[in-house]
Every structure is written in structure tokens, then in C-alpha cells.
Write a protein that holds these residues in place. Structure first.
Motif, PDB file in Angstrom:
ATOM      1  N   ASN A   1      24.966   9.854  12.387  1.00 14.59           N
ATOM      2  CA  ASN A   1      25.830  10.535  11.412  1.00 14.59           C
ATOM      3  C   ASN A   1      27.069   9.717  11.053  1.00 14.59           C
ATOM      4  O   ASN A   1      28.062  10.267  10.567  1.00 14.59           O
ATOM      5  CB  ASN A   1      26.253  11.896  11.972  1.00 14.59           C
ATOM      6  CG  ASN A   1      25.072  12.836  12.131  1.00 14.59           C
ATOM      7  OD1 ASN A   1      24.350  13.100  11.175  1.00 14.59           O
ATOM      8  ND2 ASN A   1      24.853  13.327  13.342  1.00 14.59           N
TER       9      ASN A   1
ATOM     10  N   ALA B   1      21.936   9.503   8.490  1.00 12.52           N
ATOM     11  CA  ALA B   1      22.537  10.475   7.564  1.00 12.52           C
ATOM     12  C   ALA B   1      22.747   9.861   6.190  1.00 12.52           C
ATOM     13  O   ALA B   1      22.530  10.530   5.168  1.00 12.52           O
ATOM     14  CB  ALA B   1      23.862  10.984   8.127  1.00 12.52           C
TER      15      ALA B   1
ATOM     16  N   THR C   1      19.303   9.685   4.458  1.00 12.62           N
ATOM     17  CA  THR C   1      18.677  10.964   4.105  1.00 12.62           C
ATOM     18  C   THR C   1      19.594  11.876   3.298  1.00 12.62           C
ATOM     19  O   THR C   1      19.121  12.797   2.627  1.00 12.62           O
ATOM     20  CB  THR C   1      18.251  11.722   5.369  1.00 12.62           C
ATOM     21  OG1 THR C   1      19.422  12.041   6.148  1.00 12.62           O
ATOM     22  CG2 THR C   1      17.289  10.891   6.203  1.00 12.62           C
ATOM     23  N   GLY C   2      20.895  11.649   3.412  1.00 12.11           N
ATOM     24  CA  GLY C   2      21.846  12.540   2.763  1.00 12.11           C
ATOM     25  C   GLY C   2      22.105  13.815   3.529  1.00 12.11           C
ATOM     26  O   GLY C   2      22.804  14.710   3.045  1.00 12.11           O
ATOM     27  N   ASN C   3      21.564  13.901   4.758  1.00 11.59           N
ATOM     28  CA  ASN C   3      21.692  15.122   5.555  1.00 11.59           C
ATOM     29  C   ASN C   3      22.247  14.821   6.943  1.00 11.59           C
ATOM     30  O   ASN C   3      21.980  13.750   7.494  1.00 11.59           O
ATOM     31  CB  ASN C   3      20.325  15.802   5.718  1.00 11.59           C
ATOM     32  CG  ASN C   3      19.717  16.207   4.398  1.00 11.59           C
ATOM     33  OD1 ASN C   3      20.371  16.846   3.582  1.00 11.59           O
ATOM     34  ND2 ASN C   3      18.463  15.823   4.175  1.00 11.59           N
TER      35      ASN C   3
END
Length: 264
Positions: free
Chosen positions: A152, A170, A173-175
Motif C-alpha cells: 500500500n 495498490a 490495482t488502484g485498491n
């Protein structure tokens, strides 16, 4: 980000060899250094040292590993392998397979192993391995296997000089990523791959390592102290050495060194 819940991780584990005991810290200088001290004091195989942050995290060749708190995974595990000392470097290769197989389902792009110890995506470092062995001529006393994974750690938070060289799950994936789930999956994969290495040798893992190898056919420069070799990377041999075809057409087996790709 919340802290890791070690009890919750332990309850989800079904590993045979690893994870019998966890040493957890909010901050450490280096998980590898602490694990080495524990190993020298007789700690058992499979004990983990986990830190939320490291003040002196290290990569290969003494490089600094950025270790901000609460966003990634930084840990070391004590191994006491039933291997001959000459095969100790295969621990790093084994761990790279386990790392790549853990990361692959999390992202769309295929992770790439940069021999011998880094996991890259889009030519940016996502994870790394640092193994340090204590051996006599006859046996391996212990190996400290250190792993760092950017989960992250968003690019906007990285130092400017790191943004072009590193990435995180993160960011890819954007998450946000559940660190505990990744930790459990990675321990299971390490446990399985380590068992295969001990039982059958590196040959049992070689084809899977090969699948993630990112330098095949590329011209590379290999620096080892003051010795430099340039040639085309062809793969690895059954012992894990990098096979290089130099500019004179000679094949060389490279056992250590810093690999720099000369092609994009």
C-alpha cells in the motif's frame, strides 16, 4: 492503515514448517539483523520476525530498503535447511518463486523475477529478497530469509528518487490491499516451495522460476565487485546460476553479481 493482527494471521495458517512463532514489532532497525540474533541464540526453524517499519531496512549489496510504517510487509524467517552449503543461494531463488506466485493473482500484469532476488512489474521493483546464510564447510547452520513487499506504498508518498524505480500492488490495482491475507498466502507458498526445495532440489522449482524470468534474451551488464561481464542472459542452470552468453560467444555461469539490463 491498521496494524497487523498476528493472532488472526496464526489462526489462518496451515503451514507445515513455517510460522510456529512470531516476533512482532512496531519498529525495528532490520528484521534480518534481529532474526540473525535469535538464530544465533538457538531459535527454531520457521520463527518469523515482523516489523511495521524498519529504520535500517536493507536490500542486496547494502542498499537501503525504504520501510515506511503500516503500509507494506517487512519480515524475516529463520530457516535451518537440510541442504549442502553450496546450495544455500537456492533459498533466494525458491523465495522469488513463492513471492511471484503470491503476487501474480493480485495484479493484471505478470510479475517478473530479476535474477536473483527482485520482483519487478513494468521494470519497477515491487518486492525483494535478502537471504543471509551462516555455514560451515559441511553444513548450513541457518539462513535468514528477509522479504519486503510494497503493498500500500503509493507513489505519491515515495521519495522522488524512488518513484521511477519502485511500485506497489495498490498503485497497480488502484485498491488498498489486505496485508494479512497476503502474509498468510505468502507463508503458505514459502512453506510449500521450501519443502519442495528440501525434498527434491531446485530442479523441482526451476520451470516455475523460469516462467517468471524477465531477462531471457536481453543484453545485460553484470557487476561483481570490480569484475564486469556483458552479454545475453539465457536462463539459469540446475543450480540457479545465471547462464550468460558473452560477446565472444562463450557461455558463463554467473553465481553472484548485480544485473543491469541494457535493453528496455
Amino acid at each position: 492503515m491498521s496494524s497487523l493482527d498476528i493472532d488472526r494471521i496464526k489462526k489462518r495458517l496451515a503451514a507445515k514448517r513455517l510460522g510456529g512463532k512470531f516476533h512482532y514489532f512496531a519498529e525495528l532497525g532490520s528484521t534480518n539483523l534481529h532474526a540473525r540474533t535469535l538464530a544465533e541464540q538457538g531459535a527454531a526453524q520457521g520463527e518469523f520476525v515482523i516489523a511495521e517499519a524498519q529504520t535500517h531496512g536493507r536490500g542486496r549489496l547494502g542498499r537501503r530498503w525504504e520501510s515506511p510504517p503500516g503500509v507494506n510487509l517487512y519480515f524475516s524467517v529463520i530457516l535451518r535447511p537440510r541442504l549442502m552449503p553450496v546450495h544455500a543461494p537456492q533459498i533466494t531463488l525458491m523465495a522469488a518463486v513463492a513471492l511471484a506466485e503470491t503476487i501474480a493473482p493480485l495484479i493484471r500484469q505478470a510479475p517478473v523475477i530479476k535474477w536473483p532476488n527482485d520482483i519487478l512489474v513494468n521494470d519497477r521493483k515491487l518486492a525483494g529478497v535478502l537471504s543471509e546464510a551462516a555455514c560451515s564447510p559441511e553444513r548450513i547452520d541457518h539462513v535468514i530469509l528477509g522479504i519486503g513487499i510494497n503493498l500500500n506504498y503509493r507513489a505519491v508518498s515515495m521519495p522522488a528518487e524512488l518513484r521511477q524505480r519502485a511500485t506497489s500492488v495498490a498503485d497497480l490495482t488502484g485498491n488498498p490491499i489486505d496485508r494479512e491475507s497476503v502474509m498468510v498466502r505468502l507463508i503458505h507458498n514459502l512453506d510449500r516451495c521450501y519443502g519442495e526445495l528440501e525434498e527434491y532440489g531446485f530442479e523441482a522449482l526451476r520451470s516455475r522460476w523460469d516462467k517468471f524470468f524477465g531477462l531471457r534474451g536481453r543484453r545485460v551488464r553484470i557487476e561483481n565487485h570490480e569484475h564486469v561481464v556483458i552479454g545475453r542472459a539465457l536462463g539459469i542452470d540446475r543450480n540457479g546460476a545465471l547462464i550468460l552468453e558473452d560477446d565472444f560467444g562463450e557461455l558463463q555461469n554467473i553465481y553472484a553479481g548485480d544485473v543491469i539490463s541494457l535493453e528496455s
